[in-house]
Design a protein around this motif. Structure first.
Motif, PDB file in Angstrom:
ATOM      1  N   CYS A  93       8.286  35.935   7.143  1.00  0.00           N
ATOM      2  CA  CYS A  93       7.548  37.024   6.505  1.00  0.00           C
ATOM      3  C   CYS A  93       8.286  37.513   5.269  1.00  0.00           C
ATOM      4  N   ILE A  94       7.536  37.712   4.194  1.00  0.00           N
ATOM      5  CA  ILE A  94       8.061  38.356   2.995  1.00  0.00           C
ATOM      6  C   ILE A  94       7.829  39.851   3.161  1.00  0.00           C
ATOM      7  N   ALA A  95       8.902  40.629   3.271  1.00  0.00           N
ATOM      8  CA  ALA A  95       8.785  42.078   3.463  1.00  0.00           C
ATOM      9  C   ALA A  95       9.040  42.787   2.143  1.00  0.00           C
ATOM     10  N   LEU A  96       8.102  43.644   1.762  1.00  0.00           N
ATOM     11  CA  LEU A  96       8.160  44.309   0.457  1.00  0.00           C
ATOM     12  C   LEU A  96       7.787  45.776   0.576  1.00  0.00           C
ATOM     13  N   ALA A  97       8.415  46.594  -0.234  1.00  0.00           N
ATOM     14  CA  ALA A  97       7.952  47.967  -0.413  1.00  0.00           C
ATOM     15  C   ALA A  97       6.701  47.942  -1.285  1.00  0.00           C
ATOM     16  N   CYS A  98       5.912  49.004  -1.184  1.00  0.00           N
ATOM     17  CA  CYS A  98       4.644  49.047  -1.920  1.00  0.00           C
ATOM     18  C   CYS A  98       4.808  49.527  -3.350  1.00  0.00           C
ATOM     19  N   ASP A  99       6.058  49.791  -3.758  1.00  0.00           N
ATOM     20  CA  ASP A  99       6.282  50.455  -5.049  1.00  0.00           C
ATOM     21  C   ASP A  99       6.999  49.568  -6.057  1.00  0.00           C
ATOM     22  N   MET A 100       6.818  48.251  -5.949  1.00  0.00           N
ATOM     23  CA  MET A 100       7.499  47.303  -6.828  1.00  0.00           C
ATOM     24  C   MET A 100       6.480  46.688  -7.789  1.00  0.00           C
ATOM     25  N   PRO A 101       6.398  47.189  -9.021  1.00  0.00           N
ATOM     26  CA  PRO A 101       5.321  46.769  -9.918  1.00  0.00           C
ATOM     27  C   PRO A 101       5.518  45.428 -10.612  1.00  0.00           C
ATOM     28  N   PHE A 102       6.733  44.870 -10.566  1.00  0.00           N
ATOM     29  CA  PHE A 102       6.997  43.667 -11.356  1.00  0.00           C
ATOM     30  C   PHE A 102       7.530  42.522 -10.500  1.00  0.00           C
ATOM     31  N   LEU A 103       6.938  42.328  -9.343  1.00  0.00           N
ATOM     32  CA  LEU A 103       7.360  41.246  -8.459  1.00  0.00           C
ATOM     33  C   LEU A 103       7.181  39.897  -9.145  1.00  0.00           C
ATOM     34  N   SER A 104       8.131  39.010  -8.904  1.00  0.00           N
ATOM     35  CA  SER A 104       8.067  37.652  -9.435  1.00  0.00           C
ATOM     36  C   SER A 104       7.604  36.710  -8.328  1.00  0.00           C
ATOM     37  N   ALA A 105       6.408  36.160  -8.499  1.00  0.00           N
ATOM     38  CA  ALA A 105       5.896  35.229  -7.489  1.00  0.00           C
ATOM     39  C   ALA A 105       6.814  34.020  -7.366  1.00  0.00           C
ATOM     40  N   GLY A 106       7.397  33.600  -8.485  1.00  0.00           N
ATOM     41  CA  GLY A 106       8.312  32.462  -8.445  1.00  0.00           C
ATOM     42  C   GLY A 106       9.547  32.740  -7.617  1.00  0.00           C
ATOM     43  N   LEU A 107      10.096  33.933  -7.752  1.00  0.00           N
ATOM     44  CA  LEU A 107      11.273  34.299  -6.965  1.00  0.00           C
ATOM     45  C   LEU A 107      10.921  34.411  -5.490  1.00  0.00           C
ATOM     46  N   LEU A 108       9.796  35.032  -5.177  1.00  0.00           N
ATOM     47  CA  LEU A 108       9.387  35.165  -3.781  1.00  0.00           C
ATOM     48  C   LEU A 108       9.135  33.794  -3.145  1.00  0.00           C
ATOM     49  N   ALA A 109       8.502  32.899  -3.898  1.00  0.00           N
ATOM     50  CA  ALA A 109       8.258  31.552  -3.384  1.00  0.00           C
ATOM     51  C   ALA A 109       9.575  30.830  -3.120  1.00  0.00           C
ATOM     52  N   HIS A 110      10.531  30.972  -4.028  1.00  0.00           N
ATOM     53  CA  HIS A 110      11.854  30.363  -3.831  1.00  0.00           C
ATOM     54  C   HIS A 110      12.519  30.910  -2.573  1.00  0.00           C
ATOM     55  N   MET A 111      12.436  32.207  -2.362  1.00  0.00           N
ATOM     56  CA  MET A 111      13.041  32.810  -1.179  1.00  0.00           C
ATOM     57  C   MET A 111      12.422  32.255   0.098  1.00  0.00           C
ATOM     58  N   ALA A 112      11.103  32.097   0.107  1.00  0.00           N
ATOM     59  CA  ALA A 112      10.441  31.540   1.283  1.00  0.00           C
ATOM     60  C   ALA A 112      10.830  30.083   1.507  1.00  0.00           C
ATOM     61  N   GLU A 113      11.014  29.366   0.411  1.00  0.00           N
ATOM     62  CA  GLU A 113      11.355  27.936   0.523  1.00  0.00           C
ATOM     63  C   GLU A 113      12.744  27.710   1.104  1.00  0.00           C
TER      64      GLU A 113
END
Length: 201
Positions: A93-113
């Protein structure tokens, strides 16, 4: 990148801002919508996690998005993440706060990988642990429940009990050159900065 669940925590009290920050607009979208838009391509399901007793009538749902309520009282990020893990269908699971306006999909994908083989993948730029911009294995729920039963409430303390794949700034920058993914809105000054950055494109 699929095969993961996104957990978006909205149960914080927004005490420093004084109003529901999830509904504040940045660049024409609410903070919550910006988070949902960032994780939509990455996740099989999105769970919006609210606190017990919190009004949830304003939360979006439908399609891959549903909202749940904390499984335990007292709230806090540890309760929110644990509740999300218990309800998730995916092994990570990717756990995130609701107040992060500039999330990087590339970084999140790397973390999951890079998550397989670890309990968690957690950014640590400049030594600052980003516990609500992290990937957790669903199996962490048991340890988190035990911590809550012991009266422990701090998510960052429980992270110390996990097998963690740390992400330092140099690795993060390869996927998020602007290093804004972990930027969160807690105060009016943060909100004004986020709006200025969004206006600059």
């Amino acid at each position: 990148m699929k095969g993961v669940t996104a957990l978006v925590l909205v149960g914080g009290g927004s005490t420093r801002l004084g109003r529901n920050k999830a509904l504040e607009a940045v660049g024409g979208r609410t903070l919550l919508q910006r988070v949902l838009d960032a994780v939509q391509p990455l996740a099989d399901e999105i769970l919006i996690v609210a606190a017990q007793g919190q009004d949830t009538s304003w939360l979006p749902s439908g399609g891959s998005v549903r909202h749940i309520v904390d499984a335990f009282p007292s709230g806090g990020p540890l309760v929110g993440v644990c509740s999300g893990l218990l309800a998730a269908r995916s092994p990570y699971c990717i756990a995130l706060a609701c107040d992060m306006p500039f999330l990087s999909a590339g970084l999140l994908a790397h973390m999951a990988e890079v998550a397989p083989g670890y309990d968690a993948v957690v950014p640590r730029p400049g030594g600052r642990v980003q516990a609500l911009h992290a990937v957790y294995a669903r199996t962490c729920a048991g340890l988190m429940r035990s911590a809550l039963a012991q009266g422990r409430r701090a998510l960052y303390e429980v992270i110390g009990d996990l097998k963690v794949r740390w992400l330092e700034a140099s690795e993060m920058e390869r996927h998020d050159p602007a290093m804004l993914s972990c930027f969160s809105v807690n105060t009016q000054a943060d909100l004004e900065r986020a709006r200025a950055l969004a206006d600059r494109g």
